[in-house]
Every structure is written in structure tokens, then in C-alpha cells.
Design a protein around this motif. Structure first.
Motif, PDB file in Angstrom:
ATOM      1  N   UNK A 248     -12.138   2.030 -15.317  1.00  0.00           N
ATOM      2  CA  UNK A 248     -12.259   2.432 -16.734  1.00  0.00           C
ATOM      3  C   UNK A 248     -11.073   1.921 -17.538  1.00  0.00           C
ATOM      4  N   UNK A 249      -9.870   2.003 -16.948  1.00  0.00           N
ATOM      5  CA  UNK A 249      -8.679   1.524 -17.661  1.00  0.00           C
ATOM      6  C   UNK A 249      -8.788   0.024 -17.913  1.00  0.00           C
ATOM      7  N   UNK A 250      -9.304  -0.686 -16.902  1.00  0.00           N
ATOM      8  CA  UNK A 250      -9.447  -2.139 -17.046  1.00  0.00           C
ATOM      9  C   UNK A 250     -10.461  -2.485 -18.120  1.00  0.00           C
ATOM     10  N   UNK A 251     -11.578  -1.749 -18.116  1.00  0.00           N
ATOM     11  CA  UNK A 251     -12.620  -2.032 -19.107  1.00  0.00           C
ATOM     12  C   UNK A 251     -12.087  -1.763 -20.517  1.00  0.00           C
ATOM     13  N   UNK A 252     -11.323  -0.677 -20.671  1.00  0.00           N
ATOM     14  CA  UNK A 252     -10.736  -0.374 -21.987  1.00  0.00           C
ATOM     15  C   UNK A 252      -9.796  -1.518 -22.394  1.00  0.00           C
ATOM     16  N   UNK A 253      -9.108  -2.071 -21.396  1.00  0.00           N
ATOM     17  CA  UNK A 253      -8.403  -3.346 -21.587  1.00  0.00           C
ATOM     18  C   UNK A 253      -7.203  -3.356 -22.514  1.00  0.00           C
ATOM     19  N   UNK A 254      -6.595  -2.195 -22.800  1.00  0.00           N
ATOM     20  CA  UNK A 254      -5.451  -2.274 -23.713  1.00  0.00           C
ATOM     21  C   UNK A 254      -4.148  -2.595 -22.991  1.00  0.00           C
ATOM     22  N   UNK A 255      -4.090  -2.355 -21.683  1.00  0.00           N
ATOM     23  CA  UNK A 255      -2.855  -2.689 -20.955  1.00  0.00           C
ATOM     24  C   UNK A 255      -3.189  -3.075 -19.510  1.00  0.00           C
ATOM     25  N   UNK A 256      -2.429  -4.001 -18.941  1.00  0.00           N
ATOM     26  CA  UNK A 256      -2.649  -4.356 -17.538  1.00  0.00           C
ATOM     27  C   UNK A 256      -2.248  -3.196 -16.615  1.00  0.00           C
ATOM     28  N   UNK A 257      -2.972  -3.067 -15.508  1.00  0.00           N
ATOM     29  CA  UNK A 257      -2.705  -1.955 -14.580  1.00  0.00           C
ATOM     30  C   UNK A 257      -2.140  -2.491 -13.266  1.00  0.00           C
ATOM     31  N   UNK A 258      -1.040  -1.870 -12.821  1.00  0.00           N
ATOM     32  CA  UNK A 258      -0.481  -2.201 -11.501  1.00  0.00           C
ATOM     33  C   UNK A 258      -0.815  -1.036 -10.572  1.00  0.00           C
ATOM     34  N   UNK A 259      -1.512  -1.325  -9.480  1.00  0.00           N
ATOM     35  CA  UNK A 259      -1.805  -0.265  -8.517  1.00  0.00           C
ATOM     36  C   UNK A 259      -0.624  -0.123  -7.571  1.00  0.00           C
ATOM     37  N   UNK A 260      -0.223   1.128  -7.342  1.00  0.00           N
ATOM     38  CA  UNK A 260       0.889   1.397  -6.423  1.00  0.00           C
ATOM     39  C   UNK A 260       0.330   2.284  -5.316  1.00  0.00           C
ATOM     40  N   UNK A 261       0.469   1.852  -4.075  1.00  0.00           N
ATOM     41  CA  UNK A 261      -0.203   2.580  -3.006  1.00  0.00           C
ATOM     42  C   UNK A 261       0.611   2.568  -1.709  1.00  0.00           C
ATOM     43  N   UNK A 262       0.371   3.596  -0.889  1.00  0.00           N
ATOM     44  CA  UNK A 262       1.010   3.564   0.428  1.00  0.00           C
ATOM     45  C   UNK A 262       0.072   2.903   1.448  1.00  0.00           C
ATOM     46  N   UNK A 263      -1.124   2.505   0.985  1.00  0.00           N
ATOM     47  CA  UNK A 263      -2.087   1.863   1.897  1.00  0.00           C
ATOM     48  C   UNK A 263      -1.871   0.349   1.856  1.00  0.00           C
ATOM     49  N   UNK A 264      -1.473  -0.180   3.013  1.00  0.00           N
ATOM     50  CA  UNK A 264      -1.112  -1.598   3.023  1.00  0.00           C
ATOM     51  C   UNK A 264      -2.225  -2.516   3.510  1.00  0.00           C
ATOM     52  N   UNK A 265      -3.455  -1.984   3.734  1.00  0.00           N
ATOM     53  CA  UNK A 265      -4.451  -2.900   4.319  1.00  0.00           C
ATOM     54  C   UNK A 265      -5.191  -3.705   3.253  1.00  0.00           C
ATOM     55  N   UNK A 266      -5.746  -4.835   3.726  1.00  0.00           N
ATOM     56  CA  UNK A 266      -6.390  -5.822   2.852  1.00  0.00           C
ATOM     57  C   UNK A 266      -7.569  -5.237   2.096  1.00  0.00           C
ATOM     58  N   UNK A 267      -8.304  -4.362   2.796  1.00  0.00           N
ATOM     59  CA  UNK A 267      -9.527  -3.824   2.218  1.00  0.00           C
ATOM     60  C   UNK A 267      -9.227  -3.040   0.935  1.00  0.00           C
ATOM     61  N   UNK A 268      -8.185  -2.193   1.003  1.00  0.00           N
ATOM     62  CA  UNK A 268      -7.814  -1.402  -0.176  1.00  0.00           C
ATOM     63  C   UNK A 268      -7.356  -2.330  -1.294  1.00  0.00           C
ATOM     64  N   UNK A 269      -6.581  -3.349  -0.922  1.00  0.00           N
ATOM     65  CA  UNK A 269      -6.096  -4.309  -1.922  1.00  0.00           C
ATOM     66  C   UNK A 269      -7.268  -5.008  -2.605  1.00  0.00           C
ATOM     67  N   UNK A 270      -8.231  -5.431  -1.788  1.00  0.00           N
ATOM     68  CA  UNK A 270      -9.393  -6.153  -2.328  1.00  0.00           C
ATOM     69  C   UNK A 270     -10.166  -5.264  -3.300  1.00  0.00           C
ATOM     70  N   UNK A 271     -10.343  -3.990  -2.899  1.00  0.00           N
ATOM     71  CA  UNK A 271     -11.083  -3.061  -3.758  1.00  0.00           C
ATOM     72  C   UNK A 271     -10.350  -2.859  -5.086  1.00  0.00           C
ATOM     73  N   UNK A 272      -9.015  -2.707  -4.978  1.00  0.00           N
ATOM     74  CA  UNK A 272      -8.227  -2.482  -6.195  1.00  0.00           C
ATOM     75  C   UNK A 272      -8.311  -3.691  -7.117  1.00  0.00           C
ATOM     76  N   UNK A 273      -8.219  -4.881  -6.552  1.00  0.00           N
ATOM     77  CA  UNK A 273      -8.273  -6.089  -7.377  1.00  0.00           C
ATOM     78  C   UNK A 273      -9.653  -6.213  -8.025  1.00  0.00           C
TER      79      UNK A 273
END
Ligand SMILES: Nc1ncnc2c1ncn2[C@@H]1O[C@H](COP(=O)(O)OP(=O)(O)OP(=O)(O)O)[C@@H](O)[C@H]1O
Ligand SMILES: [Mg+2]
Length: 398
Positions: free
Chosen positions: A76-101
Motif C-alpha cells: 500500500x505504501x508503494x502504491x501511494x508512492x510518496x516516499x521510497x520504502x526500505x524494509x528492515x528485517x531480521x530474516x536474512x533468507x532470499x525468499x523474504x527478500x524477494x517477497x519484499x522487493x
């Protein structure tokens, strides 16, 4: 030089856990980012309301299991598009990264956060955003905004003009786009000699009309080369050298960038001869060095200076050019002396002085020569048209 970090960066924290918010605040405080936390929200619809109301420059969003809710909010934040979002997570696996991207995160940082990564990530995002906003503010139909490639050297005679002129011709040939050369060696510009041009007008004339310079007016001051490359020359502009301001040169670069798809800027030796506005506007800065210790030492100083300006460091690429018959220091040794990876290596070719003598680009004199093929490959890499069948034989390191 204007440093991006002098500007305040408004940050919105989107994180459920109070202790994590405190940790993020502390890390932002310790980082080199000039961050101001404008708001804090939970990972829910409040985040969206706050983003739209507070207009932050960047959003830091805590992304933890279960991922479904934070991913929905991220989207939703991305669709609103007023600011870029940086995800910060303790999950280091590729799958979570891919989903976030996929949900639109601009960057993904894994905890524990490294201060350097945090700073670099925010600096880069802000630099891109600033540029994007600048482009949007100019509106459509205001002309193209070309790539600016500056060619620098810590000493005289390292091959800057040879590379700048041949690279420009190679870019024109390979991309079929509009290419301009800006000769900023104000005192002793030798682009016209290398391209056998007799310029009727030079930068000195442009400075006289700088206040009303636009792409249409600029055309009157350019000289054409048969390759299609257009040159804004500078022959013996000594009288202009001291009085020329950084802003005036910045304006010329900007108008050149509006007029061409690629602008190759040749410069005077050393940083003293390089205008900060050129560095700021350049998309790529090629620092040329010869493979001998005295020049490498000077180059190191130049690179250190450029590295200290964080916003420049990513675009600064080291090019080792060899104008001597002897091989000189090996690329990996040079990389060690400089503490900087060698991006490209240009071989010695006896064709170069012959071409300079007749004022012709090497590509025109002998397309199959070592130097010509090397610079065509460089042009392909820089333009992203890397369809070379010969492979990246000139490339070392990154
Ligand atoms: N790859 C090369 N092979 C052979 N000779 C070269 C090569 N590159 C440059 N040269 C020679 O080195 C000399 C200096 O080159 P060039 O004029 O391009 O350097 P520059 O950095 O622009 O110099 P200045 O600081 O005076 O502007 C020229 O005479 C050229 O012939
Ligand atoms: Mg030169």
C-alpha cells in the motif's frame, strides 16, 4: 562541494515494537545521515495516513514474521508512492527478500544493521529521489536529459582527451544516439585538434549568453564532426579561466545534457581544473591513470578525495590507460596501490599518436585496431548496449 548529507532526510518509522523503534532511532542518530524522524507508526493503516500527511523522504519499515501483514502495508505504501520504502528485517533468507522487493521495497536491510550500510542505502535512495523529482519538476517535453560522462585525470598527459574523443565517436557509432563533447580544458583544450575541427565558436562565446542559454541557442556554438558528434570547443580560453564560475559551467553541462543523449566531458588535469558542478551532474566519472607509480600516487589522492564525497563514490570508475610501449605496473598491483578496483584497461597502441597527428579518431582510421575495439567495448558497457561478442576483455574487477 555540495554534499547530499548536508540536507535533512525526513524519516517515517513503521514498526510495531517500541524497543525496535528505539534501536532504529539510535542507529539513525549514529549514522552519517542527517535524519529527522518525522513520525512513528505501527505496521498498519496508520502508516499510510502518516506517510501521506507527513511527506517523509524515506520510510523504514520493520518486516517480521508473519510476513503477510507487513507485506500488505508495504504494498500500500508503494502504491501511494510518496516516499521510497526500505524494509528492515531480521530474516536474512532470499525468499523474504524477494517477497519484499516484489511488494515494492526499494532496499532490504538485514539486522543487525551496519551503520555504513544504513548510511549508504539512504544516501543512494535520496540521491535518486532528488534526481527523479528534478526530472518531474521540469515536466514533459522539456527535452531529453542525457548521460554525462566526465573524464578526469590526476596528471597531465594521461590520455583524457584521447579517451574522451574516441569514446564519444564510439558511443555515436554504437548507439546511433546524439553525442556531444564538452571540452572543459579551458586553458589548453585540444579536442578540436584531435578531431580536426576548426571551431567558429567556443565556450568563451557561450559564456557571453549564459543567462539565456537553452538547447536552441547552444546549437550556434557547436562544431560538427563527420561521425555525428557535436563539440563545444575551448581553445585557449585562458582569459575566461579565472572568471568562469562553477554555476556557469553547471549551466552549460545542464543544457548540453538536454541537447544530447550522451555528453562526454574532457577536463583539465587535477581536481583543481574540475568544476564541482560537473562532478555533481555526471552520471559517470572516469578517472584515467597511467600505470606508473608517480601517476598512480596522484590518482590515489584524487580517488581518496572523490571517495570522501559519498554521493560521488559509486559513479567514480578507474581507467588504466597505457600510453607507453612498456607494460608498466600490472592492473592488480595498480589496484592495490590505489586501493580501488580497476574498472577498465586501455592498451598501448602505436596507432594513437598517428591518429592525433592527422586529427582523426582511431575508430575511423582502423576500426579493427586494439584501441578501437577496446573503446567500442567501453562504449557498449557504458551505454548498456553490451551486446559485444568479443566479451569484456577490457574489464577488471567491478
Ligand atoms: N592508449 C594509448 N596508446 C598510445 N599512446 C597513447 C595512448 N593514450 C594516450 N596516448 C598518447 O599520450 C599522449 C597524451 O594523450 P592526451 O593528450 O589524450 O592526454 P591528456 O590527459 O588529455 O593530456 P592533457 O592533460 O595535456 O590534456 C598523446 O600524445 C597520445 O598519443
Ligand atoms: Mg587533454
Amino acid at each position: 562541494m555540495d554534499d547530499i548529507r548536508l540536507l535533512e532526510v525526513k524519516v517515517l518509522l513503521v514498526e510495531d515494537r517500541p524497543e525496535e523503534r528505539v534501536a532504529l532511532q539510535r542507529q539513525l542518530g549514529l549514522s552519517k545521515v542527517n535524519a529527522v524522524i518525522v513520525g512513528e507508526a505501527g505496521v498498519d493503516s496508520e502508516a499510510l495516513t502518516m506517510m501521506e500527511g507527513l511527506r517523509p523522504d524515506v520510510v523504514l519499515l520493520g518486516l517480521e514474521e508473519p510476513l503477510a501483514r507487513p507485506l500488505r502495508i508495504l504494498e500500500s505504501l508503494t502504491v501511494a508512492g510518496t516516499a521510497p520504502v526500505i524494509a528492515v528485517s531480521s530474516i536474512g533468507d532470499r525468499e523474504a527478500l524477494r517477497k519484499a522487493m516484489r511488494a515494492g521495497a526499494r532496499e532490504y536491510l538485514v539486522k543487525p544493521l551496519k551503520l555504513e550500510d544504513l548510511t549508504k542505502t539512504i544516501d543512494t535512495i535520496i540521491a535518486v529521489e532528488r534526481r527523479r523529482r528534478l526530472l518531474l519538476s521540469r515536466g514533459p517535453g522539456t527535452g531529453t536529459l542525457g548521460e554525462v560522462i566526465a573524464v578526469l585525470g590526476a596528471k597531465g598527459g594521461v590520455g583524457k582527451t584521447t579517451l574522451a574523443t574516441n569514446l564519444a565517436v564510439a558511443l555515436a557509432q554504437e548507439t546511433r544516439r546524439r553525442v556531444g563533447v564538452l571540452d572543459l580544458n579551458l586553458e589548453m583544450g585540444d579536442v578540436p585538434i584531435m578531431l580536426d575541427i576548426v571551431p567558429e565558436k567556443t565556450i568563451g562565446d557561450v559564456l557571453g549568453v549564459i543567462d539565456r542559454l537553452d538547447p536552441e541557442l547552444l546549437k550556434r556554438f557547436l562544431s560538427s564532426h563527420p561521425s555525428g558528434v557535436q563539440v563545444l570547443s575551448s581553445t585557449g580560453e585562458f582569459k575566461h579561466m579565472n572568471g568562469t564560475t562553477n554555476d556557469e559551467i553547471g549551466r552549460i553541462v545542464e543544457i548540453m545534457a538536454k541537447s544530447f543523449d550522451y555528453v562526454v566531458v574532457d577536463t583539465a588535469p587535477r581536481l583543481r581544473g574540475t568544476f564541482p558542478s560537473v562532478l555533481e551532474r555526471s552520471n559517470m566519472v572516469l578517472v584515467v591513470s597511467t600505470p606508473d607509480i608517480p601517476c598512480l600516487k596522484n590518482t590515489r589522492m584524487m580517488l581518496d578525495m572523490l571517495k570522501s564525497q559519498r554521493s560521488y563514490s559509486d559513479k567514480v570508475k578507474l581507467v588504466l590507460n597505457n600510453p607507453y610501449k612498456a607494460s608498466g605496473v600490472k592492473p592488480d598491483e595498480a589496484g592495490k596501490v590505489l586501493d580501488y578496483p580497476v574498472f577498465w584497461r586501455v592498451p598501448y597502441d602505436s596507432l594513437v599518436p598517428q591518429c592525433i597527428k592527422v586529427g582523426k579518431p582511431c575508430l575511423e582510421v582502423r576500426a579493427r585496431a586494439k584501441i578501437s575495439r577496446n573503446l567500442v567495448d567501453l562504449a557498449r558497457i557504458l551505454s548498456g548496449e553490451a551486446r559485444t561478442s568479443r566479451g569484456l576483455f577490457g574489464i577488471f574487477g567491478r
